[in-house]
Motif scaffolding. Structure first.
Motif, PDB file in Angstrom:
ATOM      1  N   GLY A 137      48.557  34.537 -21.757  1.00  0.00           N
ATOM      2  CA  GLY A 137      49.285  33.846 -22.816  1.00  0.00           C
ATOM      3  C   GLY A 137      49.950  32.556 -22.359  1.00  0.00           C
ATOM      4  O   GLY A 137      50.119  31.636 -23.159  1.00  0.00           O
ATOM      5  N   VAL A 138      50.334  32.474 -21.090  1.00  0.00           N
ATOM      6  CA  VAL A 138      51.019  31.270 -20.604  1.00  0.00           C
ATOM      7  C   VAL A 138      50.087  30.313 -19.853  1.00  0.00           C
ATOM      8  O   VAL A 138      50.507  29.221 -19.471  1.00  0.00           O
ATOM      9  CB  VAL A 138      52.213  31.633 -19.677  1.00  0.00           C
ATOM     10  N   TYR A 139      48.844  30.742 -19.625  1.00  0.00           N
ATOM     11  CA  TYR A 139      47.888  29.887 -18.916  1.00  0.00           C
ATOM     12  C   TYR A 139      47.823  28.506 -19.565  1.00  0.00           C
ATOM     13  O   TYR A 139      47.819  28.395 -20.796  1.00  0.00           O
ATOM     14  CB  TYR A 139      46.497  30.545 -18.952  1.00  0.00           C
ATOM     15  N   PRO A 140      47.817  27.399 -18.801  1.00  0.00           N
ATOM     16  CA  PRO A 140      47.640  27.275 -17.346  1.00  0.00           C
ATOM     17  C   PRO A 140      48.950  27.184 -16.552  1.00  0.00           C
ATOM     18  O   PRO A 140      48.942  26.720 -15.409  1.00  0.00           O
ATOM     19  CB  PRO A 140      46.857  25.970 -17.231  1.00  0.00           C
ATOM     20  N   LYS A 141      50.061  27.607 -17.132  1.00  0.00           N
ATOM     21  CA  LYS A 141      51.322  27.580 -16.383  1.00  0.00           C
ATOM     22  C   LYS A 141      51.276  28.593 -15.239  1.00  0.00           C
ATOM     23  O   LYS A 141      50.613  29.627 -15.339  1.00  0.00           O
ATOM     24  CB  LYS A 141      52.485  27.902 -17.326  1.00  0.00           C
ATOM     25  N   PRO A 142      51.992  28.307 -14.150  1.00  0.00           N
ATOM     26  CA  PRO A 142      51.951  29.218 -12.997  1.00  0.00           C
ATOM     27  C   PRO A 142      52.676  30.535 -13.248  1.00  0.00           C
ATOM     28  O   PRO A 142      53.688  30.578 -13.951  1.00  0.00           O
ATOM     29  CB  PRO A 142      52.643  28.413 -11.885  1.00  0.00           C
ATOM     30  N   VAL A 143      52.127  31.599 -12.681  1.00  0.00           N
ATOM     31  CA  VAL A 143      52.728  32.937 -12.762  1.00  0.00           C
ATOM     32  C   VAL A 143      52.903  33.445 -11.330  1.00  0.00           C
ATOM     33  O   VAL A 143      51.980  33.356 -10.521  1.00  0.00           O
ATOM     34  CB  VAL A 143      51.844  33.910 -13.567  1.00  0.00           C
ATOM     35  N   VAL A 144      54.099  33.963 -11.045  1.00  0.00           N
ATOM     36  CA  VAL A 144      54.414  34.457  -9.706  1.00  0.00           C
ATOM     37  C   VAL A 144      54.667  35.958  -9.778  1.00  0.00           C
ATOM     38  O   VAL A 144      55.349  36.439 -10.688  1.00  0.00           O
ATOM     39  CB  VAL A 144      55.670  33.757  -9.135  1.00  0.00           C
ATOM     40  N   MET A 145      54.092  36.689  -8.842  1.00  0.00           N
ATOM     41  CA  MET A 145      54.350  38.131  -8.736  1.00  0.00           C
ATOM     42  C   MET A 145      55.129  38.341  -7.439  1.00  0.00           C
ATOM     43  O   MET A 145      54.671  37.952  -6.358  1.00  0.00           O
ATOM     44  CB  MET A 145      53.026  38.890  -8.691  1.00  0.00           C
TER      45      MET A 145
END
Length: 202
Positions: A77-85
């Motif tokens: 849903g937030v792509y292309p924003k970065p996601v951090v785990m």
């Protein structure tokens, strides 16, 4: 992470695994940081898009294995924003290989920092080790995975891998190191050398 926005601060959305941690985080007020419970997030209806769209980066803190479906939905849903785990709460090698249809999803993440302690026990000794990887400034440039072992109070690199080593590979490195330094092995080498010297044979 090298994120910049002109005229305003980077907005961070932190997604917590339960309401208790979310409430504790909300007691500390940080500008441009929003906290939300992962289960609440999926029950927000249309307002979930507002929350996701307002974030420049999404951070999953200590996510559980059973929350992977939600994580994949949010990430898409937030792509292309970065996601951090950060600090996922499943085991190093075992569970990740058994996480069903989420193997590709997990494989889409690049590891930028990992420090995992290990201990291998042998017959006469034990070895403490670490599997380590660090990407400086968040920019990937072919960093290797290192296996370090504690020797005389210091961690020393004993092996390097291009991809994250499996538990079996790490165990083999540590067991081989223990075998080389074993008093039994050293005694066998000494006896072999002694016999060679006596007989004159190499």
């Amino acid at each position: 992470m090298p994120l910049k926005r002109k005229g305003s601060k980077v907005k961070v959305l932190i997604i917590w695994p339960n309401s208790t941690l979310t409430e504790a985080a909300n007691e500390l007020s940080f500008e441009s940081v929003e906290h939300v419970d992962v289960s609440l997030l999926m029950n927000m209806g249309d307002s979930v898009n507002r929350v996701l769209n307002s974030a420049d980066v999404v951070v999953f803190l200590t996510p559980e294995g059973e929350q992977l479906e939600v994580m994949e939905t949010v990430t898409n849903g937030v792509y292309p924003k970065p996601v951090v785990m950060f600090n996922p709460r499943w085991s190093y090698d075992d569970e990740e290989s058994n996480l069903g249809g989420f193997t590709d999803f997990l494989g889409s993440f690049e590891v930028v920092y990992s420090f995992m302690g290990l201990e291998v026990r042998g017959l006469l000794s034990k070895r403490n080790g670490v599997v380590f990887k660090c990407v400086r400034d968040g920019v990937l440039s072919g960093e290797m995975w290192r296996v370090l072992v504690e020797e005389e109070g210091e961690l020393k690199v004993v092996s390097r891998f291009k991809t994250r080593p499996s538990i079996v590979e790490v165990e083999n490195v540590l067991y081989n190191l223990m075998a080389i330094n074993s008093p039994i092995t050293k005694s066998a080498k000494f006896l072999k050398g002694l016999v060679s010297n006596v007989t004159g044979k190499k």
